[in-house]
Structures are given as structure tokens and as C-alpha cells.
Design a protein around this motif. Structure first.
Motif, short mmCIF file in Angstrom:
data_model
loop_
_atom_site.label_atom_id
_atom_site.label_comp_id
_atom_site.label_asym_id
_atom_site.label_seq_id
_atom_site.Cartn_x
_atom_site.Cartn_y
_atom_site.Cartn_z
N ALA A 17 -58.30 33.12 12.67
CA ALA A 17 -57.81 31.88 12.07
C ALA A 17 -57.55 30.82 13.14
O ALA A 17 -57.82 29.62 12.92
N ALA A 18 -57.07 31.24 14.29
CA ALA A 18 -56.80 30.29 15.36
C ALA A 18 -58.10 29.63 15.85
O ALA A 18 -58.14 28.42 16.11
N THR A 62 -60.87 29.26 14.11
CA THR A 62 -61.31 28.34 13.06
C THR A 62 -60.55 27.02 13.14
O THR A 62 -61.14 25.94 13.02
N SER A 63 -59.25 27.10 13.36
CA SER A 63 -58.44 25.88 13.47
C SER A 63 -58.87 25.03 14.66
O SER A 63 -58.97 23.80 14.55
N LEU A 64 -59.13 25.68 15.79
CA LEU A 64 -59.58 24.93 16.96
C LEU A 64 -60.88 24.19 16.67
O LEU A 64 -61.04 23.01 17.02
N GLU A 105 -62.01 23.23 13.88
CA GLU A 105 -61.82 22.19 12.88
C GLU A 105 -60.80 21.15 13.33
O GLU A 105 -60.41 20.29 12.54
N HIS A 106 -60.37 21.26 14.60
CA HIS A 106 -59.43 20.30 15.20
C HIS A 106 -58.12 20.22 14.40
O HIS A 106 -57.57 19.14 14.18
N ARG A 107 -57.63 21.40 13.99
CA ARG A 107 -56.35 21.50 13.31
C ARG A 107 -55.38 22.27 14.19
O ARG A 107 -55.80 23.08 15.03
N PRO A 108 -54.07 22.06 14.05
CA PRO A 108 -53.09 22.82 14.83
C PRO A 108 -53.22 24.32 14.57
O PRO A 108 -53.48 24.74 13.44
N VAL A 109 -53.05 25.10 15.61
CA VAL A 109 -53.16 26.56 15.50
C VAL A 109 -51.82 27.14 15.10
O VAL A 109 -50.78 26.82 15.70
N ASP A 110 -51.82 28.01 14.11
CA ASP A 110 -50.62 28.74 13.71
C ASP A 110 -50.53 30.00 14.56
O ASP A 110 -51.37 30.90 14.46
N GLN A 125 -55.17 23.88 23.12
CA GLN A 125 -54.89 22.63 22.39
C GLN A 125 -54.27 21.56 23.29
O GLN A 125 -54.08 20.43 22.85
#
Length: 342
Positions: A220-221, A223-225, A227-232, A248
Motif C-alpha cells: 500500500a505504501a 502504491t501511495s508513493l 500515486e503521490h499520496r501520503p503513505v500510511d 516522501q
């Protein structure tokens, strides 16, 4: 009297003239500092020239280091000093190949250069441009043969070598891809992290359920990177969470631009017949042999020349084996000599 004078002149000629077929004195092997410019930054390197005849033009190889702050010798002092590139230069000297290795951005005498005040803007293409400037500097050295240029890259440097192989002028005659980054960066990071989590589970640090949770969080991390979204980072162990936080932070631009390159796609730009050595070590935990399958296939489809992929028994990522923990392992040296003489 005249007869005696003629005899004396002939004797003098025998003493002073160079005998027919005599070999002139060889120029001894030597290192010298080389300075060139890339994107406004002064870059410092070492040119090693093997023993050679005066005026002889030698085949020459550009040596490219792996990821991180790795200097011209292949070191990240003070913690890691394997001398990987310095030892590669010594090995290639034995085949009469000159070499250039340099301090890439953030290392040695070069430092951050033009990026000193804004290191967050340093991306992977900047390193490729720096390597291209180094290649052109090597091409222009008086001892090198521009028709016989090689690029030898280790790990991430092998991916850079691939990119140069399809774009540099003149095109390199050969590429040596040593333990190459052969898939996208974040896919490789995921494989490495999952292997570490599996080992921790084997040692009893995680339960199988926790292992699955962590692996899902890693996926998930990534994928977030992308998609330029914050990593949970909630379900990630502290060390892994810090890694993704760094991805990030100031290194975000570099990570994103490096991850954008899929090495098998770059193989299509190589000139058909370019000789290529690709190595993988059976003890390499960072770049397992299986990660080079797609690149090996792409090189074959692109009609690259040999020797092709060579599996190195017992060799790790730093090109060592258990019997040679501080020097290049014999299978590495054998593969290099095959490549040099191919």
C-alpha cells in the motif's frame, strides 16, 4: 685514410641508430585526476591508464557506482569501504583497459555542486547527465580509443549504463551490468523489505499474520508513493516506516524519477550487436537473479551480443564470496575477463 674514416662512421651509425624492430620503452601504468563539468558542477575523477606503448590508443571503460552516496572508489565512508570500483579498475588494467571513475553528486571532492542549496531537486536524470559528461570526458582523453569505449555499472550504476548505451555518442562497444537494478526501484525495494520481514518471521520476531499485515502495508505504501499520496505507516515497523518517510521527504524527487525507469524497456535502444555482460550472484540478497529475467529476455530480443547473463556462484551484491570477503571474487574476475576479450 679514407677507408679508415668510412669504417669509423659505419661503427658510429651502429652505436647510435635504433635497431630495426626494436620496441620503444613502455609508458608505465598511472592514475591521474580528471576534472569535467556537468550541469554547472565541477566533477572530479580518477583516470587509470594501464602500461602501454607511446601514442597507443587503448580501449577504455567508464565505471559507474551503485545507489546512495557512493564515491569514485565504490565506497560510502566511513561505514562501507569495499573499494568496488577501484578493484574493478585494477581488474580491467590486466586486460589493457583504461578506466575513469568519478565522485558522483553528494560524494568526494564533487559534493552536491550546483545542488548544494537545494538538494531536494536532485533527481535521477541529473545522475544520468553527469555520467554522460563523464563518458564524453573519457572519450576525449589522449590515451583512449573512442571506437572502443565500454561502460561498466554496478547495481543502480548498471541501469545508468543501460541508458547511456542507447543514447551516448559514440555508442559504447559494450556494457557490463554487474548485479544490475533490473526492475523498477520501488518493486525492488518491496522485494528486499518482504525478504527481511520473512527472515524476521522465521526468527520469531513476527507471527505469520503480522507478516501478512506488514507486507500488505508495504504494498500500500508503494502504491501511495506512485500515486503521490501520503503513505500510511500505521502497520509498518519503525525502521520501514522511517524509510518510506524519507522517500516522501528530500529524496522524493529522486525516488519518483528513478522508479519511472523500467530497465528492460531501455534495452531496445541499444545498437544491435552491442556486447553485454549481465551478472547475478546466487548470494545477492539485494538483487536476486530472478529480478534480471525480464532484462535478460529484452537484451536477447534486442540482439545484444555476448557474453550475456552469467550467474556467479556464491557471490554477493558487493561482488565478494565467503573466501574473498574484501576482494572481487574469482567468478567476477573470470566474467570480466570474458567480457573484455569477447
Amino acid at each position: 685514410m679514407l677507408r679508415h674514416l668510412t669504417a669509423a662512421l659505419m661503427a658510429l651509425a651502429v652505436v647510435t641508430a635504433t635497431p630495426a624492430g626494436a620496441t620503444p620503452a613502455l609508458v608505465p601504468a598511472a592514475d591521474r585526476e580528471v576534472v569535467f563539468t556537468a550541469d554547472g558542477t565541477t566533477v572530479y575523477g580518477t583516470l587509470h591508464v594501464p602500461e602501454h606503448r607511446p601514442g597507443q590508443r587503448l580501449p577504455a571503460a567508464l565505471l559507474l557506482p551503485g545507489s546512495g552516496p557512493t564515491d569514485r572508489d565504490g565506497n560510502q565512508p566511513p561505514g562501507s569501504t569495499p573499494d568496488t570500483l577501484a578493484q574493478l579498475a585494477d581488474a580491467l588494467d590486466g586486460d589493457g583497459i583504461a578506466t575513469l571513475r568519478f565522485d558522483k553528486y553528494g560524494t568526494g571532492r564533487t559534493g552536491l555542486g550546483a545542488y548544494r542549496d537545494h538538494p531536494e531537486e536532485l533527481d535521477y536524470p541529473a545522475f544520468v547527465r553527469q555520467a554522460r559528461a563523464a563518458y564524453e570526458s573519457l572519450r576525449d582523453q589522449p590515451e583512449t580509443d573512442p571506437r572502443a569505449l565500454l561502460v561498466v555499472g554496478h547495481s543502480e550504476g548498471a541501469m545508468t549504463a543501460l541508458l547511456l548505451g542507447g543514447t551516448a555518442r559514440p555508442r559504447p562497444a559494450g556494457l557490463a551490468l554487474l548485479q544490475p537494478q533490473a526492475i523498477r526501484l520501488l518493486d525492488l525495494v518491496a522485494l528486499q523489505l518482504e525478504a527481511q520481514v520473512a527472515e524476521a518471521t522465521r526468527q520469531g520476531q513476527f507471527t505469520p499474520e503480522q507478516q501478512r499485515t506488514v507486507n500488505a502495508a508495504i504494498a500500500a505504501a508503494i502504491t501511495s508513493l506512485r500515486e503521490h499520496r501520503p503513505v500510511d505507516t500505521t502497520d509498518l515497523p519503525l525502521a520501514i516506516a522511517r524509510l518510506f518517510e524519507a522517500f516522501q521527504g528530500s529524496s522524493a524527487r529522486f525516488v519518483s524519477s528513478d522508479d519511472a525507469v523500467y530497465p528492460p524497456d531501455t534495452a531496445a535502444a541499444l545498437r544491435p550487436g552491442t556486447k553485454v555482460l549481465l551478472t547475478c550472484g546466487t548470494n545477492d540478497a539485494q538483487v536476486p537473479c530472478a529480478t534480471t529475467n525480464a532484462l535478460t529476455t529484452a537484451l536477447r530480443h534486442g540482439h545484444a551480443g555476448g557474453p550475456g547473463r552469467v550467474t556467479l556462484p556464491g557471490v554477493d551484491h558487493l561482488l565478494h564470496d565467503t573466501a574473498h570477503p574484501n576482494t572481487l571474487a574469482p567468478p567476477v574476475l573470470d566474467a570480466l575477463h570474458r567480457f573484455a576479450r569477447h
